[in-house]
Scaffold this active site. Structure first.
Site, PDB file in Angstrom:
ATOM      1  N   ASP A  46       4.057  -2.138   2.704  1.00 11.26           N
ATOM      2  CA  ASP A  46       3.468  -2.713   3.914  1.00 11.26           C
ATOM      3  C   ASP A  46       2.094  -2.108   4.153  1.00 11.26           C
ATOM      4  OD1 ASP A  46       4.221  -4.188   6.713  1.00 11.26           O
ATOM      5  OD2 ASP A  46       2.997  -2.411   7.078  1.00 11.26           O
ATOM      6  N   TYR A  51      -6.004  -0.964   7.728  1.00  9.26           N
ATOM      7  CA  TYR A  51      -5.697   0.332   7.128  1.00  9.26           C
ATOM      8  C   TYR A  51      -6.736   0.725   6.074  1.00  9.26           C
ATOM      9  CZ  TYR A  51      -0.986  -0.718   8.990  1.00  9.26           C
ATOM     10  OH  TYR A  51       0.075  -1.068   9.783  1.00  9.26           O
ATOM     11  N   LYS A  76      -1.917  -7.682   6.725  1.00 12.44           N
ATOM     12  CA  LYS A  76      -2.090  -8.210   8.076  1.00 12.44           C
ATOM     13  C   LYS A  76      -3.561  -8.462   8.356  1.00 12.44           C
ATOM     14  CE  LYS A  76       1.447  -4.811   9.284  1.00 12.44           C
ATOM     15  NZ  LYS A  76       1.076  -3.830   8.230  1.00 12.44           N
ATOM     16  N   HIS A 113      -1.986  -9.399  12.939  1.00 19.06           N
ATOM     17  CA  HIS A 113      -1.663  -8.011  13.271  1.00 19.06           C
ATOM     18  C   HIS A 113      -1.369  -7.817  14.764  1.00 19.06           C
ATOM     19  CE1 HIS A 113      -2.483  -3.697  11.605  1.00 19.06           C
ATOM     20  NE2 HIS A 113      -1.483  -3.692  12.446  1.00 19.06           N
ATOM     21  N   LYS A 237       6.655   5.904   6.468  1.00 26.38           N
ATOM     22  CA  LYS A 237       5.449   6.315   5.756  1.00 26.38           C
ATOM     23  C   LYS A 237       5.450   7.820   5.531  1.00 26.38           C
ATOM     24  CE  LYS A 237       1.938   7.776   7.692  1.00 26.38           C
ATOM     25  NZ  LYS A 237       1.312   9.112   7.954  1.00 26.38           N
ATOM     26  N   SER A 238       5.052   8.234   4.331  1.00 29.13           N
ATOM     27  CA  SER A 238       4.846   9.649   4.048  1.00 29.13           C
ATOM     28  C   SER A 238       4.020   9.754   2.768  1.00 29.13           C
ATOM     29  CB  SER A 238       6.174  10.390   3.866  1.00 29.13           C
ATOM     30  OG  SER A 238       5.930  11.757   3.575  1.00 29.13           O
ATOM     31  N   VAL A 239       3.309  10.867   2.616  1.00 32.04           N
ATOM     32  CA  VAL A 239       2.642  11.157   1.348  1.00 32.04           C
ATOM     33  C   VAL A 239       3.313  12.332   0.648  1.00 32.04           C
ATOM     34  CG1 VAL A 239       0.411  10.207   2.048  1.00 32.04           C
ATOM     35  CG2 VAL A 239       0.922  12.612   2.515  1.00 32.04           C
ATOM     36  N   ARG A 243       9.801  13.781   0.964  1.00 30.97           N
ATOM     37  CA  ARG A 243      10.085  12.964   2.143  1.00 30.97           C
ATOM     38  C   ARG A 243      10.153  11.483   1.784  1.00 30.97           C
ATOM     39  NH1 ARG A 243       6.698  14.996   6.947  1.00 30.97           N
ATOM     40  NH2 ARG A 243       7.879  16.865   6.375  1.00 30.97           N
ATOM     41  N   ASN A 247      13.527   9.449   2.541  1.00 36.15           N
ATOM     42  CA  ASN A 247      13.526   8.232   3.351  1.00 36.15           C
ATOM     43  C   ASN A 247      14.154   7.048   2.634  1.00 36.15           C
ATOM     44  OD1 ASN A 247      12.231   9.549   5.456  1.00 36.15           O
ATOM     45  ND2 ASN A 247      10.196   8.815   4.906  1.00 36.15           N
TER      46      ASN A 247
END
Length: 286
Positions: A46, A51, A76, A113, A237-239, A243, A247
């Site tokens: 997504d 972004y 979006k 959006h 969301k994570s980098v 994690r 998730n």
């Protein structure tokens, strides 16, 4: 590899119920994060024009070696491009940024959006009709909206021919957004939940930590599982590699009825909202 359940949208397309969100991931970090997510098993990404990391999404998918057709991509429309001509140009830029060739030159889902009812003379209907063009020509396999309230959805129903496939809205235990979700369910609009852990605010809640301890899962996994069992689509969301992996680990346990209800009871109604109110939000990026 874990099989993520899919949800059938009202146009017959299927969307993975769990995805990977790239909101606030830096453009130069996005390709690596997306590649990691795909290696773990995610098949739904997504993103959004605002972004500024659509290019990294496309690059990450190509670097993964996974076929474009096996990954569901959502983007979006930028708030600054709601007029039909601007929306057409912006959509072209999305396809250009993702940079897929030939028959792979499409998005699986494209959203408005924000409705921005106080801007553009309140006209999000012509914007929606422009998205209908993208679906008709096949460059957007499905179209939907984000942050639309019931009144906004009712207006689309009255003035246009296409029911949104999804409505991506703020949803988490402190703000269950039940009125909008109920309208969506009644009219065949799937709900996607953004900010699913309330920017981390729910993770220290005693109810959530108690359930996490009893299930042997993390608070984030418990809350994300709650979303899954509600039937919503969610994309944390994570980098952080661990994690991102954690998730994804939501399908080897289930919340019992009492635990599920206890999390649902945390809803604070409008007082629990942490993001902007769609009725008044009017941000256009410079």
């Amino acid at each position: 590899m874990t099989e993520v359940p899919t949800i059938e949208l009202n146009d017959g397309s299927r969307i993975p119920q769990l995805g990977f969100g790239v909101f606030q991931i830096e453009p130069d970090e996005t390709a690596d994060a997306v590649k990691q997510a795909l290696e773990i098993g995610y098949r739904h990404i997504d993103t959004a024009e605002m972004y500024q990391n659509e290019k990294g999404v496309g690059e990450g998918i190509r670097n993964s070696g996974i076929s474009r057709g096996d990954v569901f991509i959502t983007s979006k429309l930028n708030n600054g491009y709601h007029t039909p001509e601007d929306a057409r140009r912006a959509f072209e830029e999305t396809l250009k940024a993702l940079a897929f060739d030939g028959d792979d030159n499409y998005v699986d889902l494209f959203l408005i959006h924000w409705p921005l009812p106080t801007l553009y003379d309140g006209d999000f209907v012509s914007t929606w009709k422009t998205l209908e063009e993208f679906k008709k020509d096949g460059r957007a396999r499905s179209i939907g909206v984000s942050n639309f309230q019931v009144a906004h959805l009712q207006r689309l129903a009255e003035e246009t021919d296409t029911v949104p496939a999804v409505n991506q809205i703020e949803v988490h235990p402190y703000f269950a957004n039940n009125e909008v979700r109920a309208y969506g369910k009644e009219h065949g609009i799937a709900t996607e939940a953004w900010s699913p852990i309330a920017q981390g605010k729910v993770l220290d809640d005693p109810v959530v930590t108690r359930i996490a301890e009893s299930t042997g899962k993390s608070p984030a996994q418990v809350v994300l599982r709650w979303h899954i069992q509600r039937g919503d689509i969610v994309f944390p969301k994570s980098v952080t590699p661990q994690r991102i992996k954690d998730n994804f680990a939501l399908f080897d346990f289930e919340l019992g009825g009492e635990d599920f209800d206890a999390i649902s009871a945390l809803d604070k109604g409008e007082d629990g909202r942490i993001g902007p109110n769609p009725d008044t939000f009017d941000y256009i990026p410079s």
